[in-house]
Motif scaffolding. Sequence first.
Motif, PDB file in Angstrom:
ATOM      1  N   THR A   1       0.852  -1.200   0.000  1.00  0.00           N
ATOM      2  CA  THR A   1       0.000   0.000   0.000  1.00  0.00           C
ATOM      3  C   THR A   1       0.878   1.238   0.000  1.00  0.00           C
ATOM      4  N   ILE A   2       0.632   2.124  -0.965  1.00  0.00           N
ATOM      5  CA  ILE A   2       1.372   3.382  -1.019  1.00  0.00           C
ATOM      6  C   ILE A   2       0.597   4.371  -0.133  1.00  0.00           C
ATOM      7  N   VAL A   3       1.154   4.671   1.008  1.00  0.00           N
ATOM      8  CA  VAL A   3       0.484   5.544   1.982  1.00  0.00           C
ATOM      9  C   VAL A   3       0.605   6.999   1.529  1.00  0.00           C
ATOM     10  N   HIS A   4       1.785   7.360   1.077  1.00  0.00           N
ATOM     11  CA  HIS A   4       2.031   8.705   0.536  1.00  0.00           C
ATOM     12  C   HIS A   4       2.864   8.582  -0.728  1.00  0.00           C
ATOM     13  N   ASP A   5       2.585   9.446  -1.677  1.00  0.00           N
ATOM     14  CA  ASP A   5       3.455   9.559  -2.854  1.00  0.00           C
ATOM     15  C   ASP A   5       3.603  11.048  -3.150  1.00  0.00           C
ATOM     16  N   ILE A   6       4.602  11.638  -2.534  1.00  0.00           N
ATOM     17  CA  ILE A   6       4.815  13.087  -2.670  1.00  0.00           C
ATOM     18  C   ILE A   6       5.934  13.269  -3.695  1.00  0.00           C
ATOM     19  N   THR A   7       5.596  12.971  -4.915  1.00  0.00           N
ATOM     20  CA  THR A   7       6.587  13.136  -5.980  1.00  0.00           C
ATOM     21  C   THR A   7       5.921  13.915  -7.106  1.00  0.00           C
ATOM     22  N   GLY A   8       6.716  14.511  -7.944  1.00  0.00           N
ATOM     23  CA  GLY A   8       6.219  15.205  -9.134  1.00  0.00           C
ATOM     24  C   GLY A   8       5.125  16.197  -8.828  1.00  0.00           C
ATOM     25  N   GLU A   9       3.995  16.068  -9.537  1.00  0.00           N
ATOM     26  CA  GLU A   9       2.930  17.075  -9.437  1.00  0.00           C
ATOM     27  C   GLU A   9       2.270  17.134  -8.068  1.00  0.00           C
ATOM     28  N   GLN A  10       2.379  16.071  -7.293  1.00  0.00           N
ATOM     29  CA  GLN A  10       1.819  16.048  -5.928  1.00  0.00           C
ATOM     30  C   GLN A  10       2.429  17.133  -5.057  1.00  0.00           C
TER      31      GLN A  10
END
Length: 272
Positions: free
Chosen positions: A18-27
């Motif tokens: 489970t990806i809890v956070h994905d703070i990459t790129g446009e995020q």
Amino acid sequence: MSHLLKKPQRVVKSEGVTIVHDITGEQSNLEYVGFKVVDLEKGSFYGEQLNGLECCIVALTGRVDIKEGKETFENLGTRDSVFEQKPTDSVYVSNDRIYEVKAVTDARVALCYSPSEEQLPTKLIKADSIDVEHRGKYNNKRRVHNILPDSDPSANSLLVVEVYTESGNWSSYPPHKHDQDNLPEESFLEETYYHEMDPPQGFVFQRVYTDDRSLDETMTAENGDVVIVPKGYHPVGVPDGYTSYYLNVMAGPVRKWKFNNDEDHEWIVNRD
Ligand SMILES: O=C(O)C[C@@H](O)[C@H](O)C(=O)CO
């Protein structure tokens, strides 16, 4: 809700992952820092090829094996909760390499990224090598685990640190900033804060503001939230009864943490 505050998304990627956070790129709109939190059920795998990014994999909780090339680091991780307040194991993996994390137990890992071009050796950062620092006095006391400080040349850009702030205390305080690429006076470092609280119903306040107040946001961060600090001062206040944990990732054009305190509050550090 502020665009700087990110709630856990919990996107199921594959069985047990489970990806809890994905703070990459446009995020995030950040240029230098990327950040993910991944939950793994025992026996599951998460891996990727690091295209143009270096990565520090932090075994937040549980036990994991981490494989890169011919190397496998086994049974990493030291705690079932970050609030055991003991340092944990991490692995630094350089840009363009392929790594894989296998969950030996149920586990949570943080993936800290920054753009990188120059290849460096993969490095196991063992818990017992982590420098533990106690900073501050009065209601400004905190415990710091320096996972990848600027004194350690193992990474090209990444700086990674864990901070515990006890009930009723403040950290990243007095407010400081590092948003000018103007060394030796100040460095430019973007930053993410991954927050947890003990007990988990707790919350902290984090203000992100600049001198001219063109940015001035005060957020309530709850257990599992991420706060993005693109620039400005970023103090954290912890209510009575709760302990705060956060994992900081910082990166910028030069790998140096040189900050300046908000002059209005500089007197805080100068008290006897
Ligand atoms: O309060 C501390 O000492 C931790 C902070 O310095 C935190 O790591 C930070 O704000 C980094 O810029």
